[in-house]
Design a protein around this motif. Structure first.
Motif, PDB file in Angstrom:
ATOM      1  N   GLU A 162       0.835  -1.210   0.000  1.00 54.51           N
ATOM      2  CA  GLU A 162       0.000   0.000   0.000  1.00 54.51           C
ATOM      3  C   GLU A 162       0.867   1.257   0.000  1.00 54.51           C
ATOM      4  O   GLU A 162       0.585   2.224  -0.711  1.00 54.51           O
ATOM      5  N   ARG A 163       1.958   1.250   0.763  1.00 57.17           N
ATOM      6  CA  ARG A 163       2.864   2.397   0.793  1.00 57.17           C
ATOM      7  C   ARG A 163       3.475   2.656  -0.584  1.00 57.17           C
ATOM      8  O   ARG A 163       3.575   3.800  -1.008  1.00 57.17           O
ATOM      9  N   GLU A 164       3.887   1.604  -1.267  1.00 55.96           N
ATOM     10  CA  GLU A 164       4.449   1.764  -2.615  1.00 55.96           C
ATOM     11  C   GLU A 164       3.416   2.381  -3.559  1.00 55.96           C
ATOM     12  O   GLU A 164       3.733   3.267  -4.345  1.00 55.96           O
ATOM     13  N   ALA A 165       2.174   1.907  -3.462  1.00 49.69           N
ATOM     14  CA  ALA A 165       1.103   2.424  -4.322  1.00 49.69           C
ATOM     15  C   ALA A 165       0.820   3.894  -4.009  1.00 49.69           C
ATOM     16  O   ALA A 165       0.613   4.709  -4.922  1.00 49.69           O
ATOM     17  N   LEU A 166       0.816   4.259  -2.727  1.00 51.76           N
ATOM     18  CA  LEU A 166       0.571   5.653  -2.337  1.00 51.76           C
ATOM     19  C   LEU A 166       1.707   6.567  -2.795  1.00 51.76           C
ATOM     20  O   LEU A 166       1.461   7.692  -3.238  1.00 51.76           O
ATOM     21  N   LYS A 167       2.954   6.080  -2.719  1.00 51.37           N
ATOM     22  CA  LYS A 167       4.072   6.895  -3.208  1.00 51.37           C
ATOM     23  C   LYS A 167       3.958   7.102  -4.717  1.00 51.37           C
ATOM     24  O   LYS A 167       4.200   8.209  -5.217  1.00 51.37           O
ATOM     25  N   ALA A 168       3.566   6.063  -5.462  1.00 49.84           N
ATOM     26  CA  ALA A 168       3.382   6.199  -6.913  1.00 49.84           C
ATOM     27  C   ALA A 168       2.257   7.191  -7.209  1.00 49.84           C
ATOM     28  O   ALA A 168       2.375   8.030  -8.114  1.00 49.84           O
ATOM     29  N   GLU A 169       1.185   7.131  -6.435  1.00 49.81           N
ATOM     30  CA  GLU A 169       0.075   8.072  -6.616  1.00 49.81           C
ATOM     31  C   GLU A 169       0.520   9.500  -6.303  1.00 49.81           C
ATOM     32  O   GLU A 169       0.143  10.448  -6.999  1.00 49.81           O
ATOM     33  N   SER A 170       1.359   9.656  -5.283  1.00 46.30           N
ATOM     34  CA  SER A 170       1.889  10.967  -4.935  1.00 46.30           C
ATOM     35  C   SER A 170       2.744  11.519  -6.072  1.00 46.30           C
ATOM     36  O   SER A 170       2.619  12.691  -6.447  1.00 46.30           O
TER      37      SER A 170
END
Length: 186
Positions: A162-170
């Motif tokens: 989830e953290r990786e996905a949120l960083k990509a979204e950021s």
């Protein structure tokens, strides 16, 4: 003269969210920052949060730093050649003001205010009602904050993903990558 910018001394000293209080002689201080506390009314604070949101909407960055999911953290920062607005942010929310760029024959000196981790997440709800441009960025930081556990507690593989996905979204919100995967110049 002719400026509408409130001086730091007129709003400071106030307590940043989550700071502990320490009593020393006849003054009360925020521990670590040693910022004396004054009583403010809600209207003044709302005005200050609106100012901060407007400033950060134009000059700030709301993001996730770190190359590995385990070491990622939330950051809110802004850089300026004028120290006063950054000192005002520090008086409102805490954080650090650092010497960002030393003056050279080509560049003016500049400073950077930054706030990280749970402290950065704690100011997002205060700014959200007033953010226009970076509202989605602040909401994303609040989603990331839910993945921050207590120190010493292992993060599950699901949280790391989830953290990786949120960083990509950021990164996408910031326009760091264009459709071809190249830098967009931001």
């Amino acid at each position: 003269p002719g400026t509408h910018c409130t001086s730091v001394s007129s709003i400071a000293p106030i307590l940043a969210p989550g700071r502990q209080m320490v009593k020393e002689s006849d003054k009360t201080y925020a521990r670590r920052d040693i910022i004396p506390i004054m009583k403010t009314n809600a209207k003044i604070m709302e005005t200050e949060y609106a100012w901060a949101a407007g400033f950060l909407d134009g000059e700030g960055h709301f993001g996730i730093q770190g190359s590995r999911p385990l070491n990622m953290t939330i950051t809110i920062n802004a850089a300026q050649i004028t120290l006063a607005p950054l000192s005002r942010l520090q008086a409102l929310f805490g954080g650090q003001v650092i010497d960002h760029q030393r003056a050279t024959d080509r560049w003016r000196r500049s400073w950077r205010w930054y706030l990280t981790g749970k402290a950065a997440a704690s100011i997002c709800p205060l700014l959200l009602p007033y953010l226009c441009v970076k509202q989605a960025n602040a909401q994303l930081l609040l989603r990331f904050a839910k993945t921050i556990g207590r120190q010493g507690i292992r993060l599950t593989p699901e949280i790391l993903t989830e953290r990786e996905a949120l960083k990509a979204e950021s990164a996408e919100l910031h326009g760091h990558l264009n459709n071809s995967g190249g830098k967009n110049g931001h």
